[in-house]
Design an enzyme around this catalytic site. Sequence first.
Site, short mmCIF file in Angstrom:
data_model
loop_
_atom_site.label_atom_id
_atom_site.label_comp_id
_atom_site.label_asym_id
_atom_site.label_seq_id
_atom_site.Cartn_x
_atom_site.Cartn_y
_atom_site.Cartn_z
N GLY A 1 0.78 -1.35 -0.05
CA GLY A 1 0.11 -0.10 -0.08
C GLY A 1 0.89 1.30 -0.13
N GLY A 2 0.45 2.55 0.58
CA GLY A 2 0.97 3.52 0.60
C GLY A 2 2.28 3.48 1.51
N GLY B 1 25.05 12.63 -29.01
CA GLY B 1 24.34 13.22 -27.73
C GLY B 1 25.06 12.70 -26.43
N ALA B 2 25.25 11.25 -26.60
CA ALA B 2 25.73 10.58 -25.37
C ALA B 2 27.17 10.91 -25.17
CB ALA B 2 25.90 8.94 -25.49
C1 HXC Z 1 -3.47 -4.32 12.60
C2 HXC Z 1 -2.26 -6.24 11.86
C3 HXC Z 1 -2.29 -5.61 10.61
C4 HXC Z 1 -2.61 -4.40 10.31
C5 HXC Z 1 -1.55 -7.71 10.42
N1 HXC Z 1 -1.83 -7.37 11.70
N2 HXC Z 1 -1.58 -6.72 9.65
N3 HXC Z 1 -3.03 -5.53 12.92
N4 HXC Z 1 -3.33 -3.85 11.40
N5 HXC Z 1 -2.63 -3.79 9.48
C6 HXC Z 1 -1.78 -8.45 12.76
C7 HXC Z 1 -2.70 -9.74 12.65
O1 HXC Z 1 -4.10 -9.47 13.03
C8 HXC Z 1 -1.91 -10.71 13.38
O2 HXC Z 1 -2.34 -10.51 15.00
C9 HXC Z 1 -0.44 -10.30 13.19
O3 HXC Z 1 -0.59 -9.07 12.83
C10 HXC Z 1 0.23 -11.24 12.17
O4 HXC Z 1 -0.45 -11.28 11.15
P1 HXC Z 1 -0.96 -12.52 10.43
O5 HXC Z 1 -1.94 -12.14 9.38
O6 HXC Z 1 -1.14 -13.58 11.37
O7 HXC Z 1 0.61 -12.68 9.54
P2 HXC Z 1 0.88 -13.18 7.88
O8 HXC Z 1 0.11 -14.59 7.85
O9 HXC Z 1 2.40 -13.22 8.07
O10 HXC Z 1 0.19 -12.27 7.18
C11 HXC Z 1 0.83 -11.02 7.25
C12 HXC Z 1 0.12 -10.02 6.26
C13 HXC Z 1 -1.41 -9.92 6.73
C14 HXC Z 1 0.11 -10.35 4.94
C15 HXC Z 1 0.77 -8.46 6.41
O11 HXC Z 1 -1.35 -9.88 8.26
C16 HXC Z 1 -2.19 -8.70 6.05
O12 HXC Z 1 -2.58 -9.02 5.02
N6 HXC Z 1 -2.32 -7.86 6.76
C17 HXC Z 1 -3.40 -6.80 6.39
C18 HXC Z 1 -2.56 -5.92 5.68
C19 HXC Z 1 -3.31 -4.73 5.07
O13 HXC Z 1 -4.27 -4.82 4.47
N7 HXC Z 1 -3.03 -3.43 5.62
C20 HXC Z 1 -3.50 -2.30 5.58
C21 HXC Z 1 -2.99 -1.93 4.08
S1 HXC Z 1 -3.49 -0.29 3.49
P3 HXC Z 1 -2.21 -11.56 15.89
O14 HXC Z 1 -2.71 -10.88 16.97
O15 HXC Z 1 -3.13 -12.81 15.30
O16 HXC Z 1 -0.81 -12.02 15.96
C22 HXC Z 1 -2.24 0.59 4.03
C23 HXC Z 1 -2.47 2.05 3.68
C24 HXC Z 1 -1.19 2.79 4.08
O17 HXC Z 1 -1.19 0.03 4.73
C25 HXC Z 1 -1.14 4.16 3.55
C26 HXC Z 1 -0.24 5.01 3.70
C27 HXC Z 1 -0.41 6.27 3.05
#
Ligand code: HXC
Length: 508
Positions: A169-170, A404-405
């Site tokens: 993402g961002g 040019g290079a």
């Molecule tokens: C809160 C999160 C989290 C998040 C993971 N966790 N991502 N908690 N916010 N964004 C937590 C899970 O609940 C879990 O907690 C622990 O972290 C580990 O995650 P798992 O899913 O068990 O690990 P894994 O299987 O390795 O997968 C990792 C992952 C997946 C691929 C990152 O967790 C995932 O897809 N997370 C969501 C990603 C996402 O959509 N993020 C927002 C994107 S938008 P527990 O308690 O069970 O250990 C964004 C915008 C940014 O980021 C903009 C900036 C301008």
Amino acid sequence: MKDHIEALEAKRSESQLGGGQARIDAQHAKGKLTARERIELLLDHDSFEEFDAFVTHRAVDFGMQDNLPMGDGVVTGWGTINGRMVYVFSQDFTVFGGSLSETHAQKICKIMDMAIQNGAPVIGINDSGGARIQEGVASLAGYADVFQRNIMASGVVPQISLIMGPCAGGAVYSPAMTDFIFMVRDTSYMFVTGPDVVKTVTNEVVTAEELGGATTHTKKSGVVDGAFDNDVEAIAECRRLFDFLPLNNREKAPTRPFFDDVKRVEDSLDTLIPVNANTPYDMKELIHKLADEGDFYEIQADYAGNILIGFIRLEGQTVGVVANQPMVLAGVLDIDSSRKAARFVRFCDAFEIPILTLVDVPGFLPGTSQEYGGVIKHGAKLLFAYGEATVPKVTVITRKAYGGAYDVMASKHLRGDFNYAWPTAEIAVMGAKGAVEIIYRGRSPEEIVELTKEYEDRFANPFVAASKGFVDEVIMPRSTRRRVCRAFASLRGKQQQNPWKKHDNIPL
Ligand code: HXC
């Protein structure tokens, strides 16, 4: 007092455990180190000073008020690498997946502000699920606060990103604005939208590795500067890179002790250039033979191989090298190589690192894909970068410098300080055959052969340019190290200013 000390120690131990032993074990099972282990390896032994170990998040929704891990998913502080100061943050995947909350962002911002103020680089270790979902817009605001600091720090202190887990993402835009990005193969990825969204929107089926793994970004996109097999190797290489860099834009890069002869003569260079002008040779051989102890730290080795960039030391001092590579696409300049080299030249100029340019370039790559892709603007980036650079610039033309290079590759006309040529240099508008076919259109093949020979004899040499002062001296290949070292030594006091402006408008 004893009770207080014990309480502090207990709190520290709890903070150091992050998300708990089970999650630490899960991290290890994936072949990844923890946030703290990474810092341990990155910094000199016992040099880490932590900030904000007791910070907790402030979210109250989704039951978050009952889950307050200390440190809030990022370890921050400062320490040293080979005795030189650096600020560091390391996201802790064991705490809410290393996701970025409001307070997590504040911790990162705090050390970035100190880095800018105190003039020390920032190394960010990224391992995060992105925005803390439970916090919503507060988390997005936190990202933007970090982005703003990346921008303010750019050109003031070096910034390095190590991607050691998810970065999606961002969130990718913070590393994208840093100077160097390293990834770890198979355990890290970077993309703006993940495979599921890609499938929904474009119907493409792609794995996370294919979409944004280390191989993709070091070979296809060029977003990343180096890929390594594991965390340990990536961290060791980061330490090596750090040693080449100055702490900030007010200081010079460190001078290291060197054990090489400045006057070292390399007889083999006299035969480096093949007899046939179209036969390739390896420009890396020249770089290794020029560098102190033959040490070349190459950046983006797997991307746009027709140009080489990286750092060497001459007399112990860091020098940025840009070199055409005849082994790949005859060393031609194209979109990718222009962008790759331009960003590197600008980095060197921003941090007062002198630039050595080694030229063997047959021109810009022709074709619709290049023109449609905007080679005009991309080529202009490199031209612009060289022309605005005020650091010492030494250029050696080994063979071709066409069209040019020739102008672009740190020529005399772009304020090159020392422009040397080997006797094998051919400085011309284009290759002899192409030139003759244009000037003598319609002549018989036999005449073309003869006229080509005449053209070569007249123009395929360094002396026409030397007679006009565009080449300062035609040098013996074997003595190139001595000549180049002396040139840079003479430029240590160089001072050059561009006219005042708010900022330039480089063709982005
Ligand atoms: C809160 C999160 C989290 C998040 C993971 N966790 N991502 N908690 N916010 N964004 C937590 C899970 O609940 C879990 O907690 C622990 O972290 C580990 O995650 P798992 O899913 O068990 O690990 P894994 O299987 O390795 O997968 C990792 C992952 C997946 C691929 C990152 O967790 C995932 O897809 N997370 C969501 C990603 C996402 O959509 N993020 C927002 C994107 S938008 P527990 O308690 O069970 O250990 C964004 C915008 C940014 O980021 C903009 C900036 C301008």
